[in-house]
Write an enzyme that holds these catalytic residues in place. Structure first.
Site, PDB file in Angstrom:
ATOM      1  CB  SER A  65       1.015  -2.593  -2.006  1.00 57.60           C
ATOM      2  OG  SER A  65       0.518  -1.331  -2.337  1.00 57.60           O
ATOM      3  CE  LYS A  68       2.180   0.383  -4.287  1.00 52.61           C
ATOM      4  NZ  LYS A  68       1.539   1.040  -3.147  1.00 52.61           N
ATOM      5  CE1 TYR A 193       0.849   0.694  -8.685  1.00 49.44           C
ATOM      6  CE2 TYR A 193      -1.490   1.174  -8.866  1.00 49.44           C
ATOM      7  CZ  TYR A 193      -0.367   0.965  -8.088  1.00 49.44           C
ATOM      8  OH  TYR A 193      -0.461   1.011  -6.715  1.00 49.44           O
ATOM      9  CE1 TYR A 245      -0.155  -0.185   1.762  1.00 51.27           C
ATOM     10  CE2 TYR A 245      -0.833  -1.792   3.390  1.00 51.27           C
ATOM     11  CZ  TYR A 245      -0.717  -1.397   2.077  1.00 51.27           C
ATOM     12  OH  TYR A 245      -1.170  -2.210   1.074  1.00 51.27           O
ATOM     13  CB  VAL A 263      -5.338  -3.150  -0.201  1.00 53.01           C
ATOM     14  CG1 VAL A 263      -4.743  -1.905   0.397  1.00 53.01           C
ATOM     15  CG2 VAL A 263      -5.324  -3.111  -1.721  1.00 53.01           C
TER      16      VAL A 263
HETATM   17  N1  GLU Z   1      -3.668  -1.481  -6.392  1.00 50.79           N
HETATM   18  C1  GLU Z   1      -3.745  -0.833  -5.132  1.00 50.79           C
HETATM   19  C2  GLU Z   1      -3.807   0.672  -5.269  1.00 50.79           C
HETATM   20  O1  GLU Z   1      -3.049   1.233  -5.989  1.00 50.79           O
HETATM   21  C3  GLU Z   1      -2.582  -1.269  -4.307  1.00 50.79           C
HETATM   22  C4  GLU Z   1      -2.648  -0.667  -2.948  1.00 50.79           C
HETATM   23  C5  GLU Z   1      -2.041  -1.539  -1.896  1.00 50.79           C
HETATM   24  O2  GLU Z   1      -2.081  -2.754  -1.929  1.00 50.79           O
HETATM   25  O3  GLU Z   1      -1.538  -0.899  -0.973  1.00 50.79           O
HETATM   26  O4  GLU Z   1      -4.584   1.324  -4.646  1.00 50.79           O
END
Ligand code: GLU
Length: 309
Positions: A65, A68, A193, A245, A263
């Protein structure tokens, strides 16, 4: 100077490392299961040259994430604020990162912010390029420029593992396509993604990107602007309101540093006009944040008075 305080940093890492026993590595992406849960490492850029490290900072891990933040920067540079924020909102959700609920209950059906999966998928779909390869190439070139590390690639195994199991992200994407938030072919978007999430870095790379975002988006060595100031500000703001989060509120109180976790156990933190921090500790707490990484950031914030509040 934090960088003269190696002994204290080593001690804080050792202390925070004891928290790993209460965490678990992510297993919903099969390839992430193999991470060593006891690891904890940190790199801190204090100015353009000085970087202090503790733990095994050569170890690489995937951005997940944290990517992002970087896709948001690129999409904002490509399309401008008006277009990006016509498709994705600016508000925290309080829900888990992969939740679908607000997409359906909110009107219009656009994701609430770019740090949850739905919002990140919408943002990724806005990166310019005529193919997955071109868009990914542009994202990697941007990361190479930020880090000065042109060997950064994506991990094919992790990307494939996530792509094959990403049914929740697929459903979020189909939902958004139905509602006109995205136009891409869903499978192309998912390919991009999952590759973006699988980009492999080490703590130093993260700390350097964190430092640039902290310091007006300027290149560390040359001071050349890489991310426009107003975009660097937007990134930091989302890191505060939605970066950790649905623990972002508690994190703001306990730590008070703009940060984004993933994650895989990575955390990138940016103290405005101050240090950039990169952490890797794959044992996660129940919200999906590195459990020892959170503890370490709390200790660092207290000792060096890093809270922005
Ligand atoms: N690639 C992970 C997903 O989309 C990233 C989630 C994350 O790191 O929060 O579930």
């Amino acid at each position: 100077m934090i960088c003269n305080d190696k002994e204290a940093i080593d001690y804080m890492v050792e202390e925070a490392n004891t928290y790993t026993k209460d965490g678990r590595v992510a297993d919903y992406i099969p390839a992430l299961k193999v991470a060593d849960p006891d690891t904890l490492s940190v790199a801190i850029y204090e100015n353009e040259k000085t970087c202090i490290t503790a733990g095994n900072t050569e170890e690489t891990f995937t951005l997940q994430s944290i990517s992002k933040v970087l896709t948001l920067a690129l999409a904002l540079m490509d399309r401008g604020e008006d277009e990006v924020f016509s498709r994705v909102g600016m508000e925290p959700t309080g829900d888990p990162f992969n939740s679908m609920i607000k997409l359906e209950t909110h009107s219009p059906s656009r994701p609430l912010n770019p740090m949850i999966n739905a919002g990140a998928l919408a943002v990724t779909s806005m990166i310019y390029g005529s193919s997955v390869d071109e868009k990914l190439g542009r994202l990697l070139a941007f990361i190479h420029e930020l880090t000065g590390n042109s060997s950064i690639r994506y991990d094919e195994k992790v990307a494939k593992s996530e792509y094959e199991t990403a049914d929740l992200n697929r459903s979020l994407s189909y939902f958004m396509k139905q509602h006109g938030v995205i136009e891409d072919e869903v499978e192309h978007l998912l390919e991009l993604y999952t590759k973006q999430c699988a980009i492999e870095v080490n703590c130093r790379d993260l700390a350097k990107i964190g430092y640039i975002i902290a310091n007006e988006g300027k290149h560390v060595e040359s001071q050349r602007p890489i991310i426009p100031l107003h975009i660097a500000r937007i990134l930091k703001t989302f890191m505060v309101t939605c970066g950790m989060y649905n623990a972002s509120g508690e994190f703001a109180i306990r730590v008070g540093i703009p940060a984004k976790s993933g994650v895989s156990g990575g955390i990138m933190a940016s103290v405005p006009y101050g240090v950039g921090i990169g952490i890797y500790g794959p044992a996660l707490d129940d919200k999906g944040n590195s459990i020892a990484g959170m503890r370490l950031l709390e200790s660092l914030s207290q000792r060096y008075d890093l809270s922005i509040f």
